[in-house]
Design an enzyme around this catalytic site. Structure first.
Site, mmCIF file in Angstrom:
data_model
loop_
_atom_site.group_PDB
_atom_site.id
_atom_site.type_symbol
_atom_site.label_atom_id
_atom_site.label_comp_id
_atom_site.label_asym_id
_atom_site.label_seq_id
_atom_site.Cartn_x
_atom_site.Cartn_y
_atom_site.Cartn_z
ATOM 1 N N LYS A 192 -8.964 25.221 -24.163
ATOM 2 C CA LYS A 192 -7.737 25.255 -23.353
ATOM 3 C C LYS A 192 -7.969 25.964 -22.034
ATOM 4 C CE LYS A 192 -6.637 29.742 -23.898
ATOM 5 N NZ LYS A 192 -6.235 30.735 -22.884
ATOM 6 N N THR A 249 -0.996 28.609 -21.436
ATOM 7 C CA THR A 249 -1.990 28.762 -20.371
ATOM 8 C C THR A 249 -1.813 27.728 -19.269
ATOM 9 O OG1 THR A 249 -3.485 29.507 -22.123
ATOM 10 C CG2 THR A 249 -4.445 29.134 -19.975
#
Length: 336
Positions: A192, A249
């Site tokens: 990620k 994120t």
């Protein structure tokens, strides 16, 4: 681990390590926080604030900062919060001071450059006596340190081992969900970071909310393909340490990786942005490893490949966008 926890050692006094120190103190145990930087040690011990990495957060006076790795390593539970690329060297340096079966929770999110190894694989080589765990999920250090509600994944080899550590860290606003998928918990956090750089570029380039939503969805498809090739469980990848961490994120400039991408999208160079920072944007270092592993395993990861090309200086942002949109048309989901 047997008996009550009296002491937690935290290896790495960046923002996340400092936030975890706050959590550990809430559990009423002694906390020793190891830092490389003398100014960080001095600020924590004298001003009770990490003025360099987590300014504005008052720290409990029971948090002891030290530059002595041996002092921090002699603990009932260890949290490894050093950058992923430093985990091997730090683990080697502390190996002589870690007791057998000590729970060591890896809090770094990345894959090792050169060896292409997961952090648990590195840990097994440098600290074979440790009981490996992975703490990962959607968690900004400032939120946790301020006591804002946060849920994460704590993975271990058995539920009982994970539960013993989770019970120590859990509090009124911090909830660790336990699991046994160590691979999945690591893959989500590592991949990620790479994909968040792409989302930051979309924001910095002002390509719109539709583009960001589309990119996040396709990014999750890449993360899932990559994780499943390693044997990660689909439910783990769709949980807190996978999809949850990806959403966070890719949605806030508090993320070091998204903010880096945002600056790139605005036209700044990677070297320029990184040169201004003391903290680490792990996605820069993980991108190449992810792309190389994907190629070896025959996994299609065009977004990760585009990020790698941009941070390496081989692709401009505009070229990357054109490449992604000129790919052959295909079904959204693979058959079966």
């Amino acid at each position: 681990m047997s008996g009550a926890v009296a002491r937690i050692g935290i290896i790495g006094a960046g923002a996340w390590g400092t936030a975890l120190a706050c959590l550990a103190r809430q559990a009423g145990v002694d906390v020793v926080l190891w830092a490389r930087e003398p100014e960080v040690i001095d600020a924590i011990n004298k001003q009770h604030e990490n003025t360099l990495f987590l300014p504005g957060i008052a720290l409990d006076r029971g948090i002891l900062a030290t530059g002595d790795l041996a002092e921090a390593a002699q603990a009932d539970i260890l949290l490894l919060v050093c950058p992923a690329q430093a985990l091997r060297s730090v683990g080697q340096d502390m190996a002589a001071h870690v007791g057998p079966d000590t729970p060591v929770a890896i809090c770094a999110k990345g894959l090792e450059r050169g060896t292409h190894k997961l952090m648990t694989e590195v840990l097994a080589e440098v600290l074979p006596q440790a009981e490996p765990m992975v703490l990962s999920g959607p968690s900004f250090a400032a939120d946790v340190a301020r006591g804002l509600p946060t849920a994460v994944t704590l993975a271990a080899r058995t539920h009982d081992r994970a539960l013993a550590v989770a019970a120590t860290l859990a509090g009124p606003t911090f909830r660790p969900y336990i699991g046994t998928d160590l691979i999945g918990a690591q893959i989500g956090g590592a991949v990620k970071n790479v994909l968040a750089i792409a989302c930051g570029i979309v924001e910095g380039r002002k390509l719109g909310d539709s583009a960001r939503a589309s990119l996040m969805t396709r990014a999750f498809a890449e993360l899932t393909r990559f994780g499943r090739s390693f044997g990660a469980h689909a439910k783990t990848l769709a949980g807190l340490s996978g999809l949850g961490d990806l959403i966070l994120t890719c949605s806030s400039l508090q993320s070091r990786n998204m903010s880096l991408g945002y600056a790139i999208g605005e036209g700044r160079s990677v070297d320029e942005v990184l040169g201004e920072r003391r903290s680490v944007s792990e996605g820069v270092y993980t991108a190449g490893v992810v792309v190389e592993l994907a190629e070896q395993r025959g996994i299609d990861m065009p977004i990760a490949r585009a990020v790698h090309g941009i941070v390496e200086g081989r692709l401009t942002v505009q070229q990357a966008i054109e490449d992604l949109f000129n790919r052959p048309l295909k079904a959204e989901f693979e058959p079966g």
